[in-house]
Design a protein around this motif. Structure first.
Motif, mmCIF file in Angstrom:
data_model
loop_
_atom_site.group_PDB
_atom_site.id
_atom_site.type_symbol
_atom_site.label_atom_id
_atom_site.label_comp_id
_atom_site.label_asym_id
_atom_site.label_seq_id
_atom_site.Cartn_x
_atom_site.Cartn_y
_atom_site.Cartn_z
ATOM 1 N N GLY A 129 -4.426 4.071 -3.685
ATOM 2 C CA GLY A 129 -3.932 3.291 -4.808
ATOM 3 C C GLY A 129 -4.428 1.862 -4.877
ATOM 4 O O GLY A 129 -4.238 1.178 -5.892
ATOM 5 N N LEU A 139 4.578 8.277 4.895
ATOM 6 C CA LEU A 139 3.469 7.600 5.562
ATOM 7 C C LEU A 139 3.955 6.936 6.849
ATOM 8 O O LEU A 139 5.052 6.375 6.892
ATOM 9 N N ASN A 146 -6.727 8.459 2.198
ATOM 10 C CA ASN A 146 -5.587 8.972 1.447
ATOM 11 C C ASN A 146 -4.529 7.896 1.221
ATOM 12 O O ASN A 146 -4.067 7.680 0.087
ATOM 13 N N ALA A 147 -4.143 7.192 2.294
ATOM 14 C CA ALA A 147 -3.090 6.177 2.179
ATOM 15 C C ALA A 147 -3.513 5.014 1.298
ATOM 16 O O ALA A 147 -2.687 4.401 0.620
ATOM 17 N N MET A 181 0.822 -1.205 0.000
ATOM 18 C CA MET A 181 0.000 0.000 0.000
ATOM 19 C C MET A 181 0.860 1.261 0.000
ATOM 20 O O MET A 181 0.573 2.221 -0.744
ATOM 21 N N ASP A 224 -1.143 6.454 9.432
ATOM 22 C CA ASP A 224 -1.793 6.413 8.120
ATOM 23 C C ASP A 224 -2.247 4.997 7.783
ATOM 24 O O ASP A 224 -3.258 4.804 7.103
ATOM 25 N N LYS A 248 2.516 1.638 -3.447
ATOM 26 C CA LYS A 248 1.529 1.968 -4.479
ATOM 27 C C LYS A 248 1.064 3.419 -4.344
ATOM 28 O O LYS A 248 0.769 4.097 -5.356
ATOM 29 N N TYR A 249 1.000 3.888 -3.121
ATOM 30 C CA TYR A 249 0.609 5.275 -2.863
ATOM 31 C C TYR A 249 1.521 6.233 -3.618
ATOM 32 O O TYR A 249 1.057 7.144 -4.321
ATOM 33 N N TRP A 250 2.833 6.025 -3.530
ATOM 34 C CA TRP A 250 3.777 6.928 -4.189
ATOM 35 C C TRP A 250 3.845 6.669 -5.691
ATOM 36 O O TRP A 250 4.051 7.615 -6.478
ATOM 37 N N ASP A 286 1.350 5.931 -7.588
ATOM 38 C CA ASP A 286 0.216 6.641 -8.162
ATOM 39 C C ASP A 286 0.383 8.146 -8.103
ATOM 40 O O ASP A 286 -0.301 8.882 -8.821
ATOM 41 N N LYS A 287 1.282 8.619 -7.243
ATOM 42 C CA LYS A 287 1.569 10.048 -7.177
ATOM 43 C C LYS A 287 2.673 10.458 -8.150
ATOM 44 O O LYS A 287 3.140 11.610 -8.125
#
Length: 390
Positions: A263, A210, A259-260, A106, A237, A109-111, A113-114
């Motif tokens: 993705g 995070l 938010n976290a 997670m 998070d 994937k968060y970063w 997608d950013k």
């Protein structure tokens, strides 16, 4: 010749046939007072009537359908976790290790997608334990965990526990997350001070990193709040949960903010058994019991009673114990004698304890242990210490 059960455990010569409350009975009828609770799993004791009823009722209706379909029991438990925590969303697993694997995915994937796919590094700390999968042992990084299992999954950096300067220096633009336990269990009941947890939260907020908390062992009421981080007034998070949430039934969970978790869209993760009706029915009952403020108040009262007794015990046997550490009903006796000798001496008193790193003996009783059982446990620990001293 290898035994039928893969010999990866150094098991005690004990086999139990029945449990009730804080007591276990062996196959030959001997009773043992349990201060391990299945390593902080049996949060409401053995054969808790409310949990037995919840499991039996669900077992008579539906065991498994898979996550291809809606699961009402899963929705109920998720709603309870969201209601009582920081989280906006929950994914159910079968163990804490699986929750750790999803936490790693997670965060990365968060970063991704950013638009920062190289931001993959996760900072961890010496003494940590996040499970025994290849990802989790890479995160912990200790030689004991990783020796012989290379090559390790890349993308982790292990920092010395409590080294604030090293933490700040490590917060580069490649860091995706910081992962830690508010109280290290396997690492020797090492408590991260509230001020440190607050400072880490501030640092994460400043850098965008995070915060992942592993509350597999210290969560679900064990410290006298639903989760240990609540004492510091911060929120993570992402958080891993297991052990006590099922009260003995194997279930884990990964909790996260919207938010976290942004993705993690359909197809990015899954589990065949995670969130099955049986586990979720039991987990919902555990949550209903432990989130009662009166229950948590009793955990705190009993923790004070137990710790006071342990402090006296350590003072009475300075040749065996150095002191007491921990919080709530997640306590440790720092030993001068070998902790494994203390555990064995406790067996001789029909008392179950759990060894940990840093020469510590863990005391992780059921959260509803009675005052009488606390008194009895202290007496048996006293006899065990006396036998070692002599």
């Amino acid at each position: 010749m290898i035994p039928a059960i893969l010999p990866t455990y150094n098991r005690a010569p004990l086999a139990f046939a029945k449990g009730e409350g804080s007591w276990l009975t062996t196959m030959d009828g001997a009773r043992y007072l349990d201060l391990g609770a299945g390593i902080a799993v049996n949060a409401l004791g053995h054969a808790n009537p409310a949990l037995v009823e919840a499991l039996t009722e669900q077992a008579g209706q539906l065991w498994h359908v898979s996550n291809l379909y809606q699961i009402p029991q899963q929705q109920k438990l998720a709603d309870l976790l969201v209601e009582h925590t920081f989280a906006d969303t929950v994914f159910f697993t079968n163990s804490g290790t699986e929750a750790a694997e999803l936490a790693i995915k997670m965060a990365r994937k968060y970063w991704y997608d950013k638009g920062q796919p190289d931001r993959v590094e996760i900072l961890t700390f010496t003494g940590a334990f996040h499970g025994r999968s290849t990802g989790a042992i890479a995160a912990a990084g200790s030689e004991k965990m990783v020796k012989g299992f290379g090559p390790l999954m890349p993308g982790f950096k292990t920092l010395d526990f409590g080294d604030h300067d090293a933490l700040r220096a490590a917060m580069t633009d490649n860091v995706a997350a910081v992962m830690l336990e508010p109280i290290q269990g396997e690492g020797g009941i090492r408590v991260l001070p509230d001020a440190c947890l607050k400072g880490l939260r501030d640092l994460c907020d400043q850098t965008g990193v995070l915060m992942i908390l592993d509350e597999v062992q210290c969560g679900v009421g064990r410290t006298g709040k639903l989760f240990a981080h609540e004492w510091s007034g911060i929120t993570p998070d992402i958080m891993m949960v297991a052990k006590g949430i099922g009260g003995g039934f194997p279930i884990g969970a990964l909790l996260a903010t919207e938010n976290a978790a942004a993705g993690m869209v359909p197809g990015t993760h899954g589990s065949t058994y995670g969130g099955n009706p049986l586990g979720c029915a039991v987990g919902a009952k555990v949550m209903e019991v432990i989130t009662d403020p009166a229950f948590l108040a009793e955990v705190n009262r009993k923790a004070g009673l137990f710790r006071q007794g342990l402090e006296g015990l350590a003072a009475s046997h300075p040749e065996v114990f150095e002191g007491v550490r921990g919080a709530g009903l997640m306590l440790g006796l720092k030993c001068k004698a070998l902790n494994t000798d203390v555990v064995k001496a406790s067996y001789g008193q029909h008392l179950l304890t759990v060894p940990a790193a840093d020469n510590v003996v863990r005391l992780l009783p059921a959260l509803n242990i009675t005052d009488a059982d606390i008194t009895e446990a202290l007496a048996r620990l006293d006899h065990a210490a006396a036998s070692l001293a002599s």
